[in-house]
Scaffold this motif. Structure first.
Motif, PDB file in Angstrom:
ATOM      1  N   PRO A 181     -46.591  76.876  -4.380  1.00 54.47           N
ATOM      2  CA  PRO A 181     -47.434  75.764  -3.914  1.00 54.47           C
ATOM      3  C   PRO A 181     -46.834  75.123  -2.670  1.00 54.47           C
ATOM      4  N   GLU A 182     -47.697  74.649  -1.793  1.00 56.71           N
ATOM      5  CA  GLU A 182     -47.245  73.991  -0.564  1.00 56.71           C
ATOM      6  C   GLU A 182     -47.623  72.516  -0.629  1.00 56.71           C
ATOM      7  N   PHE A 183     -46.663  71.662  -0.295  1.00 54.80           N
ATOM      8  CA  PHE A 183     -46.882  70.224  -0.408  1.00 54.80           C
ATOM      9  C   PHE A 183     -46.884  69.550   0.962  1.00 54.80           C
ATOM     10  N   GLY A 184     -47.575  68.422   1.033  1.00 57.96           N
ATOM     11  CA  GLY A 184     -47.574  67.589   2.233  1.00 57.96           C
ATOM     12  C   GLY A 184     -47.364  66.133   1.838  1.00 57.96           C
ATOM     13  N   TYR A 185     -47.229  65.263   2.843  1.00 52.82           N
ATOM     14  CA  TYR A 185     -46.984  63.848   2.565  1.00 52.82           C
ATOM     15  C   TYR A 185     -47.881  62.993   3.446  1.00 52.82           C
ATOM     16  N   ALA A 186     -48.570  62.035   2.814  1.00 57.13           N
ATOM     17  CA  ALA A 186     -49.415  61.096   3.543  1.00 57.13           C
ATOM     18  C   ALA A 186     -48.640  59.796   3.730  1.00 57.13           C
ATOM     19  N   ASP A 187     -48.420  59.408   4.971  1.00 52.50           N
ATOM     20  CA  ASP A 187     -47.689  58.175   5.272  1.00 52.50           C
ATOM     21  C   ASP A 187     -48.667  57.008   5.373  1.00 52.50           C
ATOM     22  N   ILE A 188     -48.342  55.924   4.682  1.00 56.95           N
ATOM     23  CA  ILE A 188     -49.116  54.695   4.775  1.00 56.95           C
ATOM     24  C   ILE A 188     -48.193  53.611   5.307  1.00 56.95           C
ATOM     25  N   VAL A 189     -48.483  53.146   6.504  1.00 58.49           N
ATOM     26  CA  VAL A 189     -47.642  52.121   7.141  1.00 58.49           C
ATOM     27  C   VAL A 189     -48.390  50.798   7.152  1.00 58.49           C
ATOM     28  N   ARG A 190     -47.653  49.707   7.214  1.00 55.68           N
ATOM     29  CA  ARG A 190     -48.308  48.404   7.112  1.00 55.68           C
ATOM     30  C   ARG A 190     -48.829  47.924   8.460  1.00 55.68           C
ATOM     31  N   GLU A 191     -50.023  47.388   8.418  1.00 52.40           N
ATOM     32  CA  GLU A 191     -50.675  46.821   9.592  1.00 52.40           C
ATOM     33  C   GLU A 191     -50.884  45.334   9.362  1.00 52.40           C
ATOM     34  N   LYS A 192     -50.575  44.519  10.356  1.00 56.18           N
ATOM     35  CA  LYS A 192     -50.783  43.080  10.246  1.00 56.18           C
ATOM     36  C   LYS A 192     -52.235  42.769  10.590  1.00 56.18           C
ATOM     37  N   ILE A 193     -52.955  42.223   9.613  1.00 52.64           N
ATOM     38  CA  ILE A 193     -54.360  41.867   9.792  1.00 52.64           C
ATOM     39  C   ILE A 193     -54.467  40.347   9.756  1.00 52.64           C
ATOM     40  N   THR A 194     -55.114  39.785  10.758  1.00 48.05           N
ATOM     41  CA  THR A 194     -55.213  38.328  10.848  1.00 48.05           C
ATOM     42  C   THR A 194     -56.670  37.895  10.897  1.00 48.05           C
ATOM     43  N   ALA A 195     -56.911  36.658  10.501  1.00 47.43           N
ATOM     44  CA  ALA A 195     -58.253  36.080  10.554  1.00 47.43           C
ATOM     45  C   ALA A 195     -58.142  34.607  10.922  1.00 47.43           C
ATOM     46  N   TYR A 196     -59.157  34.111  11.622  1.00 46.84           N
ATOM     47  CA  TYR A 196     -59.187  32.710  12.050  1.00 46.84           C
ATOM     48  C   TYR A 196     -60.551  32.129  11.685  1.00 46.84           C
ATOM     49  N   ALA A 197     -60.570  30.924  11.156  1.00 48.05           N
ATOM     50  CA  ALA A 197     -61.827  30.299  10.748  1.00 48.05           C
ATOM     51  C   ALA A 197     -61.778  28.805  11.044  1.00 48.05           C
ATOM     52  N   GLU A 198     -62.967  28.228  11.252  1.00 44.81           N
ATOM     53  CA  GLU A 198     -63.080  26.785  11.466  1.00 44.81           C
ATOM     54  C   GLU A 198     -64.098  26.204  10.495  1.00 44.81           C
ATOM     55  N   GLU A 199     -63.816  25.003   9.995  1.00 45.06           N
ATOM     56  CA  GLU A 199     -64.717  24.316   9.087  1.00 45.06           C
ATOM     57  C   GLU A 199     -64.868  22.871   9.555  1.00 45.06           C
ATOM     58  N   PRO A 200     -66.020  22.244   9.333  1.00 47.19           N
ATOM     59  CA  PRO A 200     -66.185  20.834   9.696  1.00 47.19           C
ATOM     60  C   PRO A 200     -65.292  19.946   8.831  1.00 47.19           C
ATOM     61  N   GLU A 201     -64.894  18.805   9.387  1.00 45.95           N
ATOM     62  CA  GLU A 201     -63.982  17.931   8.663  1.00 45.95           C
ATOM     63  C   GLU A 201     -64.590  17.384   7.378  1.00 45.95           C
ATOM     64  N   GLU A 202     -65.920  17.466   7.273  1.00 42.99           N
ATOM     65  CA  GLU A 202     -66.566  17.018   6.037  1.00 42.99           C
ATOM     66  C   GLU A 202     -66.116  17.841   4.826  1.00 42.99           C
ATOM     67  N   MET A 203     -65.604  19.042   5.092  1.00 47.34           N
ATOM     68  CA  MET A 203     -65.123  19.880   3.994  1.00 47.34           C
ATOM     69  C   MET A 203     -63.974  19.210   3.250  1.00 47.34           C
ATOM     70  N   GLN A 204     -63.268  18.301   3.925  1.00 51.13           N
ATOM     71  CA  GLN A 204     -62.146  17.601   3.301  1.00 51.13           C
ATOM     72  C   GLN A 204     -62.603  16.768   2.116  1.00 51.13           C
ATOM     73  N   LYS A 205     -63.892  16.432   2.090  1.00 52.13           N
ATOM     74  CA  LYS A 205     -64.404  15.580   1.021  1.00 52.13           C
ATOM     75  C   LYS A 205     -64.687  16.359  -0.254  1.00 52.13           C
ATOM     76  N   LEU A 206     -64.620  17.699  -0.195  1.00 51.90           N
ATOM     77  CA  LEU A 206     -64.806  18.512  -1.395  1.00 51.90           C
ATOM     78  C   LEU A 206     -63.655  18.288  -2.366  1.00 51.90           C
ATOM     79  N   PRO A 207     -63.876  18.486  -3.661  1.00 51.12           N
ATOM     80  CA  PRO A 207     -62.764  18.467  -4.611  1.00 51.12           C
ATOM     81  C   PRO A 207     -61.716  19.496  -4.196  1.00 51.12           C
ATOM     82  N   ASP A 208     -60.482  19.235  -4.549  1.00 46.91           N
ATOM     83  CA  ASP A 208     -59.378  20.095  -4.100  1.00 46.91           C
ATOM     84  C   ASP A 208     -59.611  21.566  -4.448  1.00 46.91           C
ATOM     85  N   ALA A 209     -60.060  21.844  -5.682  1.00 48.79           N
ATOM     86  CA  ALA A 209     -60.255  23.238  -6.101  1.00 48.79           C
ATOM     87  C   ALA A 209     -61.349  23.908  -5.281  1.00 48.79           C
ATOM     88  N   ASP A 210     -62.479  23.191  -5.018  1.00 46.11           N
ATOM     89  CA  ASP A 210     -63.562  23.755  -4.214  1.00 46.11           C
ATOM     90  C   ASP A 210     -63.108  24.008  -2.787  1.00 46.11           C
TER      91      ASP A 210
END
Length: 405
Positions: A181-210
């Motif tokens: 049998p012949e074997f090979g190797y699959a390399d999985i390297v880490r990639e940095k994935i980023t995201a940016y979001a904005e919310e209105p300040e009214e969101m501060q009035k939500l309960p902490d869990a929400d």
């Protein structure tokens, strides 16, 4: 032992048998070694099926639990209270401008090898006066195999390239034929994935869990959409996903042999599905439990195709992002090109989703800022996670691409 005999064994007995097969294979060769390797492969497939059934049962039990009315304090409910308390503390920390971490399982749910058509329902965390739009995240990220490796840097997955085909007749006294049998190797390297979001300040009035839930959904949805696309079109290289449509610089490094790509389909026709299904897999069998990944535009072409009597050629059942075409499961992903469009562009992939692995190397790190758009009353959030992915089985998928001309 044949498959019928193995199917009658328990999970524990199957694992014990796999150990026995491994020991017996040490001093075997030729047809005996091939038979043992086939038996080991069958045991692995049965164990995967058992795991899939167990995970499906757990998912069904969890769904049933979510639909139940909340229990009162006299009947327990400590787990729910603990979870709500944790979310409230996390939301409070975010409001105070502190960094928080969301579990990486929010990105890829552990439905690893399940390939049913039920799909994955993504939760919508929204305030009462904000209406959600159409789902823009493919459930592909939830259906491939996920490996949690928090704190890791890279991951290497061995796979069988071939079982060897050197057995044959040998003259008396001559050397044995080599068939390794012949074997090979699959390399999985880490990639940095980023995201940016904005919310209105009214969101501060939500309960902490929400508040915590709104922020988590905002950033994880963006990260999931990116990662789900990279499973197909990840371009490889240093610190990048290696997608199903990725070809290394050298053909000798291919995990999916590029010469197996189907480049003869110029339009959706009555034989298109058969062409894809019967082009996939080995020479001795037709593979099952596979999924077709395609663009919604091509799904529409399957649905609109009619025969000479005006009847639909294909029977399509839709379940949001997933469904079936003549009982063949499909997943929609907009990273796929359209059949008949850009030349040499990859349009579809077909194969078991367990043949692709996503490694999650970190939890989601989220931070808040009120300074960037202070005048507009907007609160900014940024989040990052480290992930990677690659095909982990030799020719684990068959790919369809537009012809060059």
């Amino acid at each position: 032992m044949n498959r019928e005999q193995l199917m009658k064994m328990s999970k524990k007995e199957l694992k014990a048998r796999l150990v026995t097969v491994g020991k017996e294979a040490q001093d075997k060769s030729g047809e005996e070694l091939t038979a043992l390797m086939d038996e080991a492969k069958t045991i692995g497939e049965i164990l995967d099926e058992i795991k899939a059934r167990e995970e499906l049962a757990r998912a069904a039990a969890a769904a049933a639990t979510e639909g139940e009315e909340p229990e009162d304090d006299t009947k327990g409910g400590e787990g729910a209270e603990t979870k709500d308390k944790a979310r409230a503390e996390s939301g409070k920390a975010l409001k105070n401008g502190k960094a928080v971490k969301f579990k990486a399982k929010a990105i890829a749910k552990p439905l690893n090898t399940i390939t049913t058509t039920t799909g994955v329902v993504m939760p919508h965390h929204t305030s009462p006066d904000i209406s959600p739009t159409f789902n823009n995240v493919s459930s592909l990220i939830d259906r491939v195999k996920t490996v949690p490796l928090v704190g890791g840097e890279s991951y290497q997955r061995p796979y069988v390239k071939s079982y060897g085909d050197g057995a044959g007749s040998t003259a008396e006294g001559a050397d044995y034929n080599t068939s390794e049998p012949e074997f090979g190797y699959a390399d999985i390297v880490r990639e940095k994935i980023t995201a940016y979001a904005e919310e209105p300040e009214e969101m501060q009035k939500l309960p902490d869990a929400d508040y915590d839930g709104v922020v988590e959904d905002s950033v994880t949805r963006a990260i999931k959409r990116y990662a789900s696309r990279q499973i197909l079109v990840g371009k490889g290289g240093t610190g990048k996903f290696r997608g199903i449509f990725y070809n290394p610089d050298s053909a000798s490094d291919d995990i999916i042999d590029r010469t197996t790509d189907i480049a003869t389909i110029t339009a959706i026709a009555d034989d298109t599905l058969d062409e894809i299904i019967y082009s996939f897999g080995g020479d001795e069998e037709v593979e099952d439990v596979a999924v077709l990944i395609l663009n919604k535009k091509d799904l529409k072409k399957f649905a609109k195709l009619r025969d000479k009597q005006g009847r639909k050629v294909y029977t399509i059942v839709n379940h949001g992002n997933t469904g079936t075409i003549d009982e063949v499961p499909y997943i929609i992903n907009s990273a796929c090109a359209e059949i008949g469009g850009t030349k040499d562009a990859y349009c579809m992939a077909y194969g078991p989703l367990s043949n692709y692995e996503v490694a999650v190397f970190s939890d989601i790190d989220a931070q808040k800022s009120t300074e960037y758009k202070f005048k507009q009353g907007q609160i900014a959030y940024k989040a990052s996670v480290f992930m990677g992915g690659n095909v982990v089985a030799r020719n684990g998928f068959i790919r369809v691409k537009n012809p060059s001309a």
